[in-house]
Design a protein around this motif. Sequence first.
Motif, short mmCIF file in Angstrom:
data_model
loop_
_atom_site.label_atom_id
_atom_site.label_comp_id
_atom_site.label_asym_id
_atom_site.label_seq_id
_atom_site.Cartn_x
_atom_site.Cartn_y
_atom_site.Cartn_z
N GLY A 1 -19.33 19.03 -23.49
CA GLY A 1 -19.79 18.74 -22.14
C GLY A 1 -18.85 17.89 -21.31
O GLY A 1 -17.83 17.38 -21.76
N TYR A 2 -19.24 17.75 -20.08
CA TYR A 2 -18.47 17.01 -19.06
C TYR A 2 -18.72 15.51 -19.20
O TYR A 2 -19.83 15.07 -19.47
N ILE A 3 -17.66 14.73 -18.98
CA ILE A 3 -17.75 13.27 -19.02
C ILE A 3 -17.17 12.70 -17.73
O ILE A 3 -16.07 13.08 -17.32
N ASP B 1 -15.78 3.54 -13.21
CA ASP B 1 -16.26 3.38 -11.84
C ASP B 1 -16.52 4.74 -11.19
O ASP B 1 -15.67 5.63 -11.26
N PRO B 2 -17.67 4.91 -10.59
CA PRO B 2 -17.97 6.19 -9.94
C PRO B 2 -17.12 6.39 -8.69
O PRO B 2 -16.70 5.43 -8.04
N MET B 3 -16.87 7.65 -8.36
CA MET B 3 -16.10 7.98 -7.17
C MET B 3 -16.60 9.31 -6.63
O MET B 3 -16.72 10.29 -7.36
N ALA B 4 -16.88 9.34 -5.36
CA ALA B 4 -17.37 10.57 -4.73
C ALA B 4 -16.23 11.54 -4.50
O ALA B 4 -15.08 11.14 -4.34
N GLY B 5 -16.56 12.82 -4.49
CA GLY B 5 -15.56 13.82 -4.12
C GLY B 5 -14.95 14.59 -5.27
O GLY B 5 -14.23 15.56 -5.04
N ASP B 6 -15.20 14.19 -6.51
CA ASP B 6 -14.66 14.93 -7.65
C ASP B 6 -15.45 16.22 -7.86
O ASP B 6 -16.69 16.20 -7.90
N ASN B 7 -14.75 17.32 -7.98
CA ASN B 7 -15.39 18.61 -8.23
C ASN B 7 -14.97 19.11 -9.60
O ASN B 7 -13.87 19.62 -9.78
N ALA B 8 -15.84 18.94 -10.56
CA ALA B 8 -15.53 19.39 -11.93
C ALA B 8 -15.69 20.89 -12.03
O ALA B 8 -16.53 21.49 -11.35
N PRO B 9 -14.91 21.54 -12.87
CA PRO B 9 -15.10 22.97 -13.10
C PRO B 9 -16.41 23.20 -13.83
O PRO B 9 -16.94 22.31 -14.49
N THR B 10 -16.94 24.37 -13.72
CA THR B 10 -18.17 24.70 -14.42
C THR B 10 -17.89 24.83 -15.92
O THR B 10 -16.76 25.07 -16.34
N ALA B 11 -18.94 24.70 -16.70
CA ALA B 11 -18.80 24.88 -18.15
C ALA B 11 -18.33 26.29 -18.47
O ALA B 11 -17.54 26.50 -19.40
N ASP B 12 -18.78 27.27 -17.69
CA ASP B 12 -18.34 28.65 -17.89
C ASP B 12 -16.84 28.78 -17.68
O ASP B 12 -16.15 29.48 -18.45
N ARG B 13 -16.33 28.14 -16.65
CA ARG B 13 -14.90 28.22 -16.34
C ARG B 13 -14.08 27.57 -17.44
O ARG B 13 -13.07 28.12 -17.90
N ALA C 1 -24.91 17.30 -34.09
CA ALA C 1 -25.37 16.44 -33.00
C ALA C 1 -24.79 15.04 -33.14
O ALA C 1 -24.40 14.40 -32.15
N ASN C 2 -24.72 14.54 -34.38
CA ASN C 2 -24.15 13.21 -34.61
C ASN C 2 -22.67 13.18 -34.28
O ASN C 2 -22.16 12.20 -33.71
N ILE C 3 -21.94 14.24 -34.66
CA ILE C 3 -20.52 14.31 -34.37
C ILE C 3 -20.28 14.29 -32.86
O ILE C 3 -19.46 13.51 -32.34
N LEU C 4 -21.02 15.13 -32.14
CA LEU C 4 -20.86 15.19 -30.69
C LEU C 4 -21.26 13.87 -30.03
O LEU C 4 -20.61 13.43 -29.07
N GLY C 5 -22.29 13.24 -30.54
CA GLY C 5 -22.72 11.96 -29.98
C GLY C 5 -21.68 10.87 -30.15
O GLY C 5 -21.40 10.11 -29.22
N ARG C 6 -21.10 10.80 -31.34
CA ARG C 6 -20.06 9.79 -31.59
C ARG C 6 -18.82 10.05 -30.73
O ARG C 6 -18.21 9.11 -30.21
N GLN C 7 -18.47 11.32 -30.61
CA GLN C 7 -17.31 11.65 -29.79
C GLN C 7 -17.54 11.29 -28.33
O GLN C 7 -16.64 10.76 -27.67
N ARG C 8 -18.72 11.56 -27.82
CA ARG C 8 -19.00 11.23 -26.42
C ARG C 8 -18.89 9.74 -26.17
O ARG C 8 -18.33 9.30 -25.16
N VAL C 9 -19.40 8.94 -27.08
CA VAL C 9 -19.29 7.48 -26.95
C VAL C 9 -17.84 7.06 -26.98
O VAL C 9 -17.38 6.24 -26.16
#
Length: 289
Positions: A60-62, A66-78, A274-282
């Motif tokens: 998934g996307y991360i 600090d948040p910033m407006a204007g970023d356009n992430a590609p879709t997961a399909d792309r 799920a544990n692997i993905l969770g640890r990686q996201r952190v």
Amino acid sequence: MKMSSWPSLGLAALLTAGFCPRADAGVFSNNFEMLVVAERAKDAPPAQAGTVSYSAIDGGYIEAGDPMAGDNAPTADRVRQVLYDSLKDQGFAASRTSPSVLLTYFWGVIRLDREQVKKIYGVKANQDARIKLVSTEQLGAEVENHILGRQRADGTNMDASSPTLLMGPTETVVQNASRPRIFVIVTAYDYQALTQHHEPTPLWRVKLSAQETSGDMDQVIPSLIAKGAPFFGKDLPEARIVTAPLSSSSGPAATPASSLQPAPESNLDGQLIANILGRQRVEFSGTNP
């Protein structure tokens, strides 16, 4: 030094504002500079010759820091389509029933997090993630030792207590980590170890990144994947700078997610994944667990 099974190193850096080469796409060019960090795990067997069969799971996307407006992430399909096409070009073959490796992949952007609470001793998870993104294990550890050494010497006067100056590659790590970066991280695991022994045995990891000013995220991320794919499964002694063109923000119809993910009847442990993905996201987002 070969890569271990990626334990938490607590990598750190003194992320001060400084000068470093810009990675922006040029005014008269759509090219930008991407940073490639590719390492095989310490105990991983030699790279497999010939076609490598794989299944892939989208982490998934991360968007971290600090948040910033204007970023356009590609879709997961792309993202999935570019990954599939790039892997195919490099001799990988999607297989839902009998893959040799399981790939996990994350993409997004990480910036400095000014609101994250600073540790009395050590570094913030956000700093840790930014250092890991742009460094090999060895260089990251050297930066960590330098920063922690300064803290041990004198917790109040960091400049006076510094036993050693960061120079060369380690200084470059600090500079690269000091700017917001768009990234893609792909990790390969031994599929047999996951299904038969329920153990996450990492084989290799590739970290691709570029300064956020390189272009729109929906163009930079596909380009990172396409240009970085030749480094999948490789082991580079140091980070490498590669010139890449901005990708088109549109692409062909996406390959269905089900065609890349492991088949439902596989012996994969869902909770383990799920544990692997969770640890990686952190780890990749630099958030406190």
